[in-house]
Design an enzyme around this catalytic site. Structure first.
Site, PDB file in Angstrom:
ATOM      1  N   ASP A 178      -6.659  21.459   6.913  1.00 43.58           N
ATOM      2  CA  ASP A 178      -7.712  21.263   5.894  1.00 43.58           C
ATOM      3  C   ASP A 178      -8.951  22.072   6.253  1.00 43.58           C
ATOM      4  O   ASP A 178      -9.658  22.548   5.376  1.00 43.58           O
ATOM      5  CB  ASP A 178      -8.185  19.802   5.827  1.00 43.58           C
ATOM      6  CG  ASP A 178      -7.082  18.810   5.641  1.00 43.58           C
ATOM      7  OD1 ASP A 178      -6.058  19.170   5.050  1.00 43.58           O
ATOM      8  OD2 ASP A 178      -7.256  17.656   6.095  1.00 43.58           O
ATOM      9  N   GLU A 181       0.540   5.921  11.095  1.00 41.40           N
ATOM     10  CA  GLU A 181       0.251   5.457   9.740  1.00 41.40           C
ATOM     11  C   GLU A 181       1.576   5.212   9.023  1.00 41.40           C
ATOM     12  O   GLU A 181       2.277   6.160   8.663  1.00 41.40           O
ATOM     13  CB  GLU A 181      -0.572   6.528   9.010  1.00 41.40           C
ATOM     14  CG  GLU A 181      -0.927   6.137   7.596  1.00 41.40           C
ATOM     15  CD  GLU A 181      -1.731   7.217   6.901  1.00 41.40           C
ATOM     16  OE1 GLU A 181      -2.581   7.863   7.536  1.00 41.40           O
ATOM     17  OE2 GLU A 181      -1.488   7.420   5.701  1.00 41.40           O
ATOM     18  N   HIS A 212      -7.065  16.992   8.645  1.00 35.64           N
ATOM     19  CA  HIS A 212      -5.901  17.641   9.247  1.00 35.64           C
ATOM     20  C   HIS A 212      -6.375  19.019   9.710  1.00 35.64           C
ATOM     21  O   HIS A 212      -7.262  19.610   9.080  1.00 35.64           O
ATOM     22  CB  HIS A 212      -4.790  17.895   8.232  1.00 35.64           C
ATOM     23  CG  HIS A 212      -4.260  16.693   7.527  1.00 35.64           C
ATOM     24  ND1 HIS A 212      -4.874  16.144   6.433  1.00 35.64           N
ATOM     25  CD2 HIS A 212      -3.153  15.948   7.747  1.00 35.64           C
ATOM     26  CE1 HIS A 212      -4.166  15.108   6.008  1.00 35.64           C
ATOM     27  NE2 HIS A 212      -3.119  14.959   6.794  1.00 35.64           N
ATOM     28  N   GLU A 248      -2.540   2.079   5.264  1.00 31.03           N
ATOM     29  CA  GLU A 248      -2.994   2.594   3.963  1.00 31.03           C
ATOM     30  C   GLU A 248      -2.532   1.657   2.849  1.00 31.03           C
ATOM     31  O   GLU A 248      -1.357   1.270   2.788  1.00 31.03           O
ATOM     32  CB  GLU A 248      -2.453   4.006   3.725  1.00 31.03           C
ATOM     33  CG  GLU A 248      -2.904   4.520   2.365  1.00 31.03           C
ATOM     34  CD  GLU A 248      -2.495   5.937   2.062  1.00 31.03           C
ATOM     35  OE1 GLU A 248      -2.597   6.797   2.954  1.00 31.03           O
ATOM     36  OE2 GLU A 248      -2.084   6.181   0.917  1.00 31.03           O
ATOM     37  N   ASP A 275      -8.767   7.800   1.772  1.00 30.80           N
ATOM     38  CA  ASP A 275      -7.653   8.716   1.532  1.00 30.80           C
ATOM     39  C   ASP A 275      -7.347   8.611   0.034  1.00 30.80           C
ATOM     40  O   ASP A 275      -6.356   8.018  -0.385  1.00 30.80           O
ATOM     41  CB  ASP A 275      -6.445   8.317   2.388  1.00 30.80           C
ATOM     42  CG  ASP A 275      -5.366   9.385   2.346  1.00 30.80           C
ATOM     43  OD1 ASP A 275      -5.517  10.328   1.562  1.00 30.80           O
ATOM     44  OD2 ASP A 275      -4.380   9.267   3.091  1.00 30.80           O
TER      45      ASP A 275
HETATM   46  C1  XLS Z   1       0.033  10.898   3.092  1.00 30.28           C
HETATM   47  C2  XLS Z   1      -0.820  10.369   4.149  1.00 30.28           C
HETATM   48  C3  XLS Z   1      -1.669  11.390   4.897  1.00 30.28           C
HETATM   49  C4  XLS Z   1      -2.188  10.832   6.179  1.00 30.28           C
HETATM   50  C5  XLS Z   1      -2.700  11.833   7.133  1.00 30.28           C
HETATM   51  O1  XLS Z   1       0.589  10.173   2.291  1.00 30.28           O
HETATM   52  O2  XLS Z   1      -1.602   9.358   3.585  1.00 30.28           O
HETATM   53  O3  XLS Z   1      -2.670  11.883   4.084  1.00 30.28           O
HETATM   54  O4  XLS Z   1      -3.199   9.886   5.949  1.00 30.28           O
HETATM   55  O5  XLS Z   1      -1.757  12.782   7.441  1.00 30.28           O
HETATM   56 CA    CA Z   2      -3.197   8.173   4.491  1.00 37.07          CA
HETATM   57 CA    CA Z   3      -1.072   8.065   0.468  1.00 35.71          CA
END
Ligand code: XLS
Ligand code: CA
Ligand code: CA
Length: 439
Positions: free
Chosen positions: A103, A231, A100, A267, A338
């Protein structure tokens, strides 16, 4: 190269029998597997936020891990984080990273000061990339952490907040393009709501799409050739996240004509929060030609929140990699960890041990997925299960030739069809899977 992890060796493959904690048991980066080196098949990525920033804080206590990397001054700390990131990738044979905007450089008082900080750090990352050959899998903007986003970013009821989010995303896309990123992610952190008593849902969704169209147009204008990703996540932080799951996101993308530019970043932990399996979400993305990238982690079924644990469940990784194989492998996407080491795993060496655990779980899962494909019993079973659609009335249904009248005639003539209904054989298939995993 920097030396923040003095004493941690370059991690090498030693095979399943090794007792060396700083070795891979299943991930052999340069081994050719299914026509390509394993590192190119799996395309592992380091998540900058968990790895270089997160210190293990939770709502009951401050951080337990030190991620200052020996710096006293703020910007020195962020330069050190950048250098440390490349040392980690190098030692672990990881070729990609994701971040990000916030970060890589901390937010300052004003947007222009914040952008100056980014301009100071990006060359440090760029230089490291040149030296090491490491690549940016995707970039993104953190439009959820700052209090200005308390009601959302693109879906905020205040136009000023929308404008601020757009400005932040513009800069993040510019950085992604400058660093040759293959993807740009939208995770709708605060894009959701708590109560309809104060929310115009239709207007908020229109605005979210407006922001994405603006981002796509700008990205393409400045030469971004990669994929945009959404996502999905069902809840946390808001009760109703607009990007609930893969199916919800696909409907949104199609409604607003964004489906040509966007794919999905799936994810594992978000899938289970939505009440789905990880491979269900991947299958939805794949079968809708929207499979893009993966955030590799796992949740804890007993806790029920987004724990972002390093993935070690090999059933999950094997079934995930089976979907990746069926999708034809990764193109612009990859496997981004992640994931964060637990609060109690606070030492620097835990960063390496947790990546090794996750990478090995995926490498083993990939090897098993290839075995499942080569063995063929599961695929053959599924094919045979639908074989009645290849001839006769089934073929007519698929070809769109059968009418309701014809189907009624057919059924009337048959009398009953119970006798030809086959078993689903779930338990048998599960034991085939076990034999391929452990046999
Ligand atoms: C949060 C998300 C975040 C995304 C990117 O739950 O997983 O980390 O992957 O913003
Ligand atoms: Ca994520
Ligand atoms: Ca997550």
């Amino acid at each position: 190269m920097s030396d923040f992890f003095n004493g941690i060796p370059e991690i090498r493959y030693e095979g399943a029998q090794t007792r060396n904690p700083f070795a891979f048991r299943y991930y052999n980066p340069d081994e050719i597997i299914d026509g390509k080196p394993m590192r190119e098949q799996l395309k592992f990525a380091v998540s900058y936020w968990h790895t270089l920033c997160a210190e293990g804080a939770d709502m009951f206590g401050v951080g337990t891990a030190d991620k200052s990397f020996g710096a006293a001054e703020l910007m020195d700390m962020y330069k050190n984080k950048a250098n440390a990131a490349f040392e980690i990738m190098d030692k672990l044979s990881i070729d990609y990273f994701c971040f990000h905007d916030r970060d890589i450089a901390p937010e300052a008082q004003t947007l222009s000061q914040t952008n100056e900080r980014l301009d100071e750090i990006v060359p440090v990352i760029e230089e490291n990339m040149k030296k090491s050959g490491k690549k940016l899998l995707w970039g993104t903007a953190n439009c959820f952490g700052n209090p200005r986003y308390m009601h959302g970013a693109g879906t905020a009821p205040d136009a000023d907040v929308f404008a601020f989010a757009a400005a932040q995303i513009k800069k993040a896309i510019e950085i992604t393009v400058r660093l040759g990123g293959a993807g740009y992610v939208f995770w709708g952190g605060r894009e959701g709501y708590e109560t309809l008593l104060n929310t115009d849902m239709a207007f908020e969704l229109d605005n979210m799409a407006r922001l994405m169209h603006l981002a796509v147009d700008y990205g393409r204008k400045i030469g971004f050739k990669g994929d945009f990703y959404i996502e999905p996540k069902p809840k946390e932080p808001t009760k109703h996240q607009y990007d609930f799951d893969a199916s919800t996101v696909l409907a949104f993308l199609r409604k607003y004509g964004l489906d040509k530019d966007f794919k999905l970043n799936i994810e594992a932990n978000h899938a289970t929060l939505a009440g789905h399996t990880f491979n269900h979400e991947l299958c939805v993305a794949r079968t809708n030609r929207a499979f893009g990238s993966i955030d590799a982690n796992q949740g804890d079924m007993l806790l029920g929140w987004d724990t972002d644990q390093f993935p070690t469940n090999v059933y999950e990784t094997a079934l995930c990699m089976l979907e990746v194989i069926r999708a034809g492998g990764f193109t612009n996407g990859g496997l981004n960890f992640d994931a964060k080491a637990r609060r109690g795993s606070f030492e620097h060496k835990d960063i390496f041990l947790s990546y090794i655990a996750g990478m090995d779980a995926f490498a083993l899962g990939y090897r098993i997925a290839l075995k499942i494909v080569a063995d063929g019993r599961i695929d053959e079973f599924v094919k045979a299960r639908y074989s009645s659609y290849s001839t006769g009335i089934g073929a007519d249904i698929v070809a769109g030739k059968a009418t309701m009248e014809q189907l009624e005639n057919y059924a009337l003539k048959k009398g009953d069809v119970r006798a030809s209904v086959g078993s689903g054989r779930q338990e048998y298939l599960e034991s085939v899977l076990n034999s391929l995993m452990f046999g």
